[in-house]
Each structure stands twice: as structure tokens, then as C-alpha cells.
Design an enzyme around this catalytic site. Sequence first.
Site, short mmCIF file in Angstrom:
data_model
loop_
_atom_site.label_atom_id
_atom_site.label_comp_id
_atom_site.label_asym_id
_atom_site.label_seq_id
_atom_site.Cartn_x
_atom_site.Cartn_y
_atom_site.Cartn_z
N THR A 50 -5.85 3.07 3.67
CA THR A 50 -6.63 3.71 4.73
C THR A 50 -7.37 4.92 4.18
O THR A 50 -6.77 5.81 3.59
CB THR A 50 -5.69 4.15 5.88
OG1 THR A 50 -4.80 3.09 6.16
CG2 THR A 50 -6.47 4.53 7.10
N HIS A 94 1.71 -1.71 8.71
CA HIS A 94 0.29 -1.82 9.07
C HIS A 94 -0.08 -3.29 9.01
O HIS A 94 -0.11 -3.88 7.93
CB HIS A 94 -0.54 -1.01 8.05
CG HIS A 94 -2.01 -0.97 8.33
ND1 HIS A 94 -2.88 -0.22 7.58
CD2 HIS A 94 -2.76 -1.60 9.28
CE1 HIS A 94 -4.11 -0.37 8.06
NE2 HIS A 94 -4.06 -1.22 9.07
N GLU A 142 -1.55 11.69 14.32
CA GLU A 142 -1.00 11.77 12.96
C GLU A 142 -2.09 12.42 12.11
O GLU A 142 -3.18 11.85 11.94
CB GLU A 142 -0.66 10.38 12.43
CG GLU A 142 -0.10 10.46 11.00
CD GLU A 142 0.37 9.11 10.45
OE1 GLU A 142 0.78 8.23 11.23
OE2 GLU A 142 0.31 8.96 9.21
N GLY A 183 5.07 6.12 2.51
CA GLY A 183 5.31 4.78 1.98
C GLY A 183 5.29 4.72 0.47
O GLY A 183 6.31 4.51 -0.18
N GLU A 212 1.07 0.22 12.88
CA GLU A 212 -0.26 0.75 12.55
C GLU A 212 -1.26 -0.39 12.66
O GLU A 212 -1.00 -1.48 12.14
CB GLU A 212 -0.27 1.19 11.08
CG GLU A 212 -0.19 2.65 10.87
CD GLU A 212 -0.24 2.96 9.38
OE1 GLU A 212 -1.05 2.37 8.66
OE2 GLU A 212 0.57 3.78 8.96
N ARG A 231 -3.20 -8.76 4.22
CA ARG A 231 -2.98 -8.70 2.76
C ARG A 231 -1.53 -8.37 2.41
O ARG A 231 -1.08 -8.67 1.33
CB ARG A 231 -3.92 -7.70 2.11
CG ARG A 231 -3.62 -6.26 2.43
CD ARG A 231 -4.47 -5.32 1.64
NE ARG A 231 -5.84 -5.32 2.10
CZ ARG A 231 -6.67 -4.30 1.89
NH1 ARG A 231 -6.26 -3.25 1.22
NH2 ARG A 231 -7.90 -4.33 2.34
N HIS A 232 -0.80 -7.71 3.32
CA HIS A 232 0.61 -7.44 3.00
C HIS A 232 1.53 -7.85 4.16
O HIS A 232 2.16 -8.90 4.10
CB HIS A 232 0.85 -6.01 2.48
CG HIS A 232 0.12 -4.91 3.19
ND1 HIS A 232 0.14 -4.74 4.55
CD2 HIS A 232 -0.63 -3.90 2.69
CE1 HIS A 232 -0.57 -3.67 4.88
NE2 HIS A 232 -1.06 -3.15 3.77
N ARG A 240 -2.75 -5.60 8.90
CA ARG A 240 -4.20 -5.53 8.65
C ARG A 240 -4.87 -6.82 9.07
O ARG A 240 -4.25 -7.90 9.04
CB ARG A 240 -4.46 -5.27 7.15
CG ARG A 240 -3.94 -3.94 6.67
CD ARG A 240 -4.39 -3.70 5.23
NE ARG A 240 -5.78 -3.33 5.18
CZ ARG A 240 -6.23 -2.09 4.98
NH1 ARG A 240 -5.40 -1.10 4.77
NH2 ARG A 240 -7.51 -1.84 4.96
N ASP A 288 4.94 -1.29 3.83
CA ASP A 288 3.85 -2.23 3.46
C ASP A 288 3.93 -2.67 2.00
O ASP A 288 3.63 -3.84 1.67
CB ASP A 288 2.47 -1.58 3.67
CG ASP A 288 2.16 -1.32 5.13
OD1 ASP A 288 2.89 -1.81 5.99
OD2 ASP A 288 1.17 -0.60 5.38
N HIS A 289 4.31 -1.75 1.11
CA HIS A 289 4.32 -2.09 -0.32
C HIS A 289 5.36 -3.15 -0.67
O HIS A 289 5.21 -3.85 -1.66
CB HIS A 289 4.56 -0.85 -1.17
CG HIS A 289 3.31 -0.06 -1.43
ND1 HIS A 289 2.08 -0.42 -0.96
CD2 HIS A 289 3.12 1.09 -2.12
CE1 HIS A 289 1.18 0.47 -1.35
NE2 HIS A 289 1.79 1.40 -2.06
N HIS A 327 0.19 10.26 4.69
CA HIS A 327 -0.71 9.73 3.67
C HIS A 327 -0.65 10.60 2.43
O HIS A 327 -0.95 11.79 2.48
CB HIS A 327 -2.16 9.60 4.13
CG HIS A 327 -2.83 8.39 3.53
ND1 HIS A 327 -3.28 8.38 2.23
CD2 HIS A 327 -3.04 7.15 4.02
CE1 HIS A 327 -3.76 7.18 1.96
NE2 HIS A 327 -3.62 6.41 3.02
N GLY A 328 -0.24 9.97 1.33
CA GLY A 328 -0.23 10.65 0.04
C GLY A 328 0.93 11.63 -0.15
O GLY A 328 0.96 12.34 -1.16
N ASN A 387 7.14 3.76 5.59
CA ASN A 387 6.15 2.68 5.61
C ASN A 387 6.53 1.66 4.54
O ASN A 387 6.64 1.99 3.36
CB ASN A 387 4.77 3.29 5.32
CG ASN A 387 3.67 2.25 5.32
OD1 ASN A 387 3.81 1.18 4.74
ND2 ASN A 387 2.56 2.55 5.95
N1 PXP Z 1 -0.01 7.04 7.60
C1 PXP Z 1 -1.03 6.15 7.72
C2 PXP Z 1 -1.83 6.15 8.95
C3 PXP Z 1 -1.28 5.24 6.67
O1 PXP Z 1 -2.29 4.36 6.80
C4 PXP Z 1 -0.46 5.25 5.52
C5 PXP Z 1 -0.71 4.26 4.43
O2 PXP Z 1 -0.55 2.98 4.87
C6 PXP Z 1 0.58 6.19 5.47
C7 PXP Z 1 0.77 7.09 6.50
C8 PXP Z 1 1.50 6.25 4.29
O3 PXP Z 1 0.79 6.71 3.19
P1 PXP Z 1 1.44 6.63 1.74
O4 PXP Z 1 1.70 5.20 1.45
O5 PXP Z 1 0.42 7.26 0.87
O6 PXP Z 1 2.73 7.43 1.83
#
Ligand code: PXP
Length: 238
Positions: free
Chosen positions: A101, A43, A151, A212, A70, A49-50, A45, A9-10, A190-191, A7
Site C-alpha cells: 500500500t 488485506h 489508521e 506485518g 483491510e 496475490r496473497h 486484494r 499477508d506475508h 506501515h513500515g 498483519n
Molecule cells: N497498515 C496498512 C493499512 C497496511 O496496508 C499495511 C501493509 O499491508 C500495514 C499496516 C503493515 O505494514 P508493514 O507490513 O510494513 O508492517
Amino acid sequence: MTTLGVNIDHIANVRQARKTVEPDPVQFAFLAELGGADSITVHLREDRRHIQDRDVFLLRETIKTKLNLEMAATEEMLAIAKKVIPDYVTLVPEKREEVTTEGGLDVKNKKEYLKNFVKNLKDSNIEVSAFIDPFSDQITSSKEIGFDFIELHTGKYAELSGYEQLEELQRIIESSYEANDLGLVVNAGHGLNYNNVKEIASINNMNELNIGHSIVARALAVGLEKSVREMKSLIFSN
Ligand code: PXP
């Protein structure tokens, strides 16, 4: 074999901090692929924002792996997805005020709306995934609605520790088996980070992990020293 979706996005977060052209997530997608990314996730949005619309369209043209878009299940996003035709779409909940999210999409309480939404995407040859919490009713609802993938939200697992984390891991494992038995392909994310990923990656039939934040944070850690050195040498060479 479990694959890795990166991911990015950052990368766009840093660019948008100055509203300029660098760093360009499209270039960094190329580097992520060089590193072995099996897919690229962005993603788009509602508040932009990104990631920007331009990023999504350019990524579609340039990446060599798969594009995972996403997005929230809105008419605006549906129209964009149908123009971009990503390899797959992951539907996520979205709140303007959230930092990232929070929680999975409550597919159980939006079945009729999502059935039409998912069908519309599938009619355009886009596979569709639901980002859900690891609960049985959300899994069976995802199947009924017609999602190809789910997911599983690993955010809670990532936040917990000790016995509570083991319990959450067990919930994710059982959810992934239940979904597999129903014929759903199982992703998770996520995380996830360099300390907690192995337990999730070793779940049987785990298809793809979407990561991400920890990867971009690590990129800064391994790259900052070199970038300072390069600036220092330019200053010295005058
Ligand atoms: N999966 C989904 C659906 C997400 O929204 C995100 C964060 O944008 C991630 C995975 C990736 O999460 P992280 O940035 O914490 O690795």
C-alpha cells in the site's frame, strides 16, 4: 494501552509463491495469538496475490482475537465484508502495480461515495477505519464521513531519518491528538519495525499498531536455524 495487530499477508505470500497449501496463514494466526497478538489483519486484494477468500472466511471462524479486514472501497469487497462480518474493516487505497500500500486513502476527495460505503458496513455491525496520511484535512473528512477509527500512515516516518524523521513523528503526534479530539480512535501502521516502533507506541491514546513485514522477517530470523537443524537430522537418521 496500545495493542498490536499482526498483519499475516506475508505468510500467504510464501504460500502463493508455490500456489500450494503451506504455510497456511490460518495456522500462523493461531501462533500470532499465542505470542500475544491483539488482532489479526489481512488485506484481501483485488488480484488475490496473497490472502485468498478462503483464508478470510476461515480466520473469521477460528481466531479468538479480532479480525481486521483491510480492503479497497469496492462493491466486490463490500459484498465479501458483509458475508464475513470482520470486527472491523480498514479501507485502503489499492493499485494493481504497487508492491505494498502506497500512501493513505484520499478520503477528502471521495466523501459522498465513502459516506454510503461506511454506512453500509456499519449497518452490518462492522466498525470502519480509514488508512490516511497524517494531514488535518484527511482527519476532519474521516470524521465527516463517519469512520470510527483512523489508521495513521507511518510509512514516511519509517523511511526518513534524523531531523526529517522527527518532523514526521511530530506530524503523526499532532494528527493523533486532532483525531482524538474529534472522537476518532487512532491506530497507526506501515513500515514499523523493532527499531522505530517505540516512538509511535508511546504516543498518548494510540489505540493499535498494525505491523506485518518486520514481524514475519523476524520470524524467519529466529526460526530458520531450527528448521535447518530438523531437516539435517532427518537426512542423517537414514
Ligand atoms: N497498515 C496498512 C493499512 C497496511 O496496508 C499495511 C501493509 O499491508 C500495514 C499496516 C503493515 O505494514 P508493514 O507490513 O510494513 O508492517
